[in-house]
Design an enzyme around this catalytic site. Structure first.
Site, short mmCIF file in Angstrom:
data_model
loop_
_atom_site.label_atom_id
_atom_site.label_comp_id
_atom_site.label_asym_id
_atom_site.label_seq_id
_atom_site.Cartn_x
_atom_site.Cartn_y
_atom_site.Cartn_z
N HIS A 1 -8.01 -4.47 -2.91
CA HIS A 1 -6.99 -3.94 -2.11
C HIS A 1 -6.30 -4.58 -1.28
CE1 HIS A 1 -4.09 -0.53 -1.46
NE2 HIS A 1 -4.46 -0.07 -0.39
N CYS B 1 1.03 -0.79 0.13
CA CYS B 1 0.03 0.09 0.59
C CYS B 1 0.49 0.83 0.52
CB CYS B 1 -0.90 -0.27 1.22
SG CYS B 1 -2.61 0.99 0.92
N ASP C 1 -9.01 -3.66 -6.55
CA ASP C 1 -9.06 -2.36 -5.54
C ASP C 1 -9.43 -1.39 -5.99
OD1 ASP C 1 -8.01 -0.09 -4.03
OD2 ASP C 1 -5.98 -2.11 -4.43
#
Length: 299
Positions: free
Chosen positions: A267, A175, A232
């Site tokens: 994600h 991330c 995502d």
């Protein structure tokens, strides 16, 4: 006020996904949990799906000197060995909690000196926040990319002095750390290879974050494997396409870089303590990451 790039980081973590903030520094929950958490998140934060033992490893906290500042970090390595390939492990916005420490131990069991530095510590305690937006506004948004690059350079220097062979240098991140992985692969000429897990690729530049991965794609020193989720919501696939175009116009390392997109993965699909975890994608990505490092001289 959050800028566009910080808002994108936030949106990638909100709907249907839990947060890590509130975990202890390594192994359990902090005593005080912010009011922004749903109670159902807490059992997930308290444990990880994967438990990597530390037997046979040297593992734990260290302090890295950065021009007189003592930066905390977690390191793991095979006990009694030197000349080890080095992998920097860059955390999400919540710092080096148990999941990140466990990931470092996984690399150590594969023969690496793995180091996860606390890259937000000057700005605040990333694990002390219960509200995502507040964490980003008060801590993450104040972290300059230049500071991160310097901290990672110091981490590499520490590795060289503590059993690592920095001629075999890799970097991986998740991330927020995935974005920094791309940037560091363009920053440090000694990076042999990198693996970026769902790191943001584009954004609006500002004083602290003047360039994004798409802006430095042509300047990569080592090839990057990008591991991304097709579901995502915070990283649209058209930004992956933009990055592919930028890489194709770069040098040898840029052109050798590649993406693997898992169509149904959200994600944070590697984060095994969160509802976003997708076992098949996570395991496949991990195998690809190890193979990528070996293929490109980080082994």
């Amino acid at each position: 006020m959050l800028n566009e790039s910080q808002t994108q980081d936030l949106s990638a973590l909100l709907p249907g996904q839990s947060t890590e903030a509130g975990a202890t520094r390594r192994t359990a929950l902090k005593a005080a949990i912010g009011v922004g958490y749903a109670a159902s998140v807490l059992p997930t934060l308290a444990q990880t799906a994967i438990k990597t033992p530390a037997d046979g490893l040297v593992a734990g906290d260290v302090t890295i000197d950065v021009k007189g500042f003592g930066m905390p970090a977690y390191r793991a390595a095979p006990a009694g060995k030197t000349g080890l390939p080095v992998v920097l492990v860059l955390s999400e916005i919540f710092g080096v909690h148990e999941y990140i420490a466990d990931t470092a131990r996984r690399f150590a069991r594969a023969g690496y000196l793995a180091i996860a530095p606390e890259l937000f510590v000057r700005q605040g305690d990333a694990q002390g926040y219960g509200e995502m937006a507040k964490l980003i506004a008060e801590v993450i948004s104040k972290v300059p990319d230049a500071q991160v690059m310097g901290d990672l350079d110091a981490t590499v220097a520490w590795a060289a002095a503590n059993g690592g062979d920095v001629k075999k240098l890799g970097v991986t991140g998740f991330c927020w750390g995935g974005r920094q992985t791309w940037l560091y692969a363009a920053h440090n000429p000694n990076v042999k290879a990198a693996v970026a897990w769902y790191g943001r690729l584009v954004g609006t530049p500002n004083e602290l974050t003047p360039r994004n991965p798409v802006d430095v794609a042509a300047q990569l020193n080592g090839p990057v494997l990008g591991l991304y989720g097709g579901a995502d919501t915070g990283i649209p696939l058209d930004t992956v396409d933009k990055m592919k175009t930028a890489l194709a116009a770069g040098g040898a390392a840029a052109r050798a870089s590649t993406f693997v997109v898992y169509p149904d993965a959200p994600h944070a699909f590697h984060a095994d303590y969160r509802p976003s975890f997708r076992k098949d994608a996570a395991e496949d990505g991990w195998k690809r990451a190890l193979a990528w490092f070996q293929q490109h001289g980080v082994a």
